[in-house]
Write an enzyme that holds these catalytic residues in place. Structure first.
Site, PDB file in Angstrom:
ATOM      1  N   CYS A   1       0.869  -1.176   0.000  1.00  0.00           N
ATOM      2  CA  CYS A   1       0.000   0.000   0.000  1.00  0.00           C
ATOM      3  C   CYS A   1       0.902   1.220   0.000  1.00  0.00           C
ATOM      4  CB  CYS A   1      -0.916  -0.008   1.224  1.00  0.00           C
ATOM      5  SG  CYS A   1      -1.877   1.513   1.391  1.00  0.00           S
TER       6      CYS A   1
ATOM      7  N   CYS B   1      -5.359   5.716  -4.036  1.00  0.00           N
ATOM      8  CA  CYS B   1      -4.660   4.435  -3.937  1.00  0.00           C
ATOM      9  C   CYS B   1      -3.232   4.661  -4.430  1.00  0.00           C
ATOM     10  CB  CYS B   1      -5.364   3.369  -4.776  1.00  0.00           C
ATOM     11  SG  CYS B   1      -4.468   1.796  -4.877  1.00  0.00           S
TER      12      CYS B   1
END
Length: 329
Positions: free
Chosen positions: A80, A232
């Protein structure tokens, strides 16, 4: 008492738990149950989050710590980018180092403190790699190709071209018009490919991008295991690589790309080392709240005794975003 942090990168929100600060570390099952609870918008804390970031020690040489990413549904993400920036800041503050490596599921990644994007907006650069295109890495099937790069896939959406890249999280990317961006297409496609389907059997992050200008993009992502998020990090990174590959007249390798998102803006740099790609993701690492609670409550998944304090950092980030909006971006 144990302290967790509520943090965000581009309004992609997480809780950070440092396992090394616990007398008795949580088991994996306990971590998963805590992640599902604390990130829930109704029953969790502070209107929930997009995931739980778990910091632990690393036995890899020259690595300062490790990061595990647990999504809201309890699934594990291999990486991430937005979360890694916040973990990098935490480790940087804790150990007084500004450049180091962090262990993630698939690789040890270089991170370092950057010049602030705006006053009082702590900023970090993190390495996004490894990058692969083969169908086994994503994985995908039943598309009649071993790699998917700027190709139409009528099964997904008529008239759109798609590129599939693992960084190592799997991403499916399409460059679209404003009308398509505002339609239900992204939500419908993201939902389809993250339920049982014949193409991406493990699900996939789906990003739609609009080209704003030379080396400038807007990206929106339907994230696997989460749904729509404000941003994201790996999605913006993968989309930046697709931008350089598919639209070379508008995007440059080795140059800074501005990537706008519903939560703000990051910068990326895409490196091409003889066909081996790596991306730098540069953006905020904001700590919004401190959460103190008894360690026993973590093991019991009991959040009722949490004591929450506001750091005051969000105001500076919102000023940064307001500045972007004033530029009519």
């Amino acid at each position: 008492m144990v302290q967790l942090l509520k943090v965000h990168g581009s309004q992609n929100k997480f809780f950070i738990l440092d396992q090394t600060e616990l007398a008795n570390q949580l088991s994996q099952d306990e971590l998963v149950e805590l992640a599902k609870h604390i990130t829930d918008p109704q029953s969790g804390l502070l209107d929930g989050a997009d995931g739980l970031l778990v910091i632990d020690r690393s036995d890899h040489p020259n690595v300062l710590g490790s990061m595990q990413v647990i999504n809201t549904d309890g699934s594990i993400a291999s990486m991430c980018g937005n979360g890694l920036r916040t973990v990098s800041r935490y480790l940087s503050d804790k150990y007084h180092q500004d450049a180091f490596k962090v262990q993630t599921q698939d690789s040890d990644l270089d991170v370092h403190r950057e010049t602030e994007l705006a006053p009082n907006v702590p900023t970090f650069s993190v390495e996004i790699s490894p990058v692969t295109f083969n169908k086994e890495s994503l994985p995908f099937q039943n598309l009649g190709t071993d790699t998917l790069i700027d190709q139409e896939v009528p099964q997904f959406a008529k008239g759109l071209k798609f590129t599939a890249i693992a960084v190592p999280n799997p991403h499916l990317i399409s460059f679209v018009t404003d009308d398509v961006m505002r339609s239900d297409t992204l939500g419908n496609l993201g939902t389809m490919l993250n339920h049982p389907n014949d193409y991406f059997t493990d699900g996939v992050n789906v990003s739609f991008a609009q080209i704003l200008d030379k080396n400038s993009l807007f990206v929106r992502t339907f994230e696997r295991g989460v749904g729509f998020t404000n941003a994201c990090g790996t999605g913006m990174s993968a989309t930046s690589l697709a931008f350089c590959l598919n639209h070379p007249q508008m995007a440059d390798f080795e140059q800074t790309i501005s990537v706008y998102n519903p939560g703000g803006m990051v910068k990326t740099r895409v490196h091409d080392n003889d066909g081996t790609y790596q991306i730098d993701l540069i953006g905020n690492a904001t700590f919004t709240h401190k959460v103190d609670l008894p360690e026993a409550d973590l093991h019991d998944n009991d959040l009722s005794h949490a004591q929450i304090s506001d750091t005051g950092e969000q105001a500076a980030y919102l000023d940064f975003v307001k500045g972007l909006q004033n530029q009519n971006v």
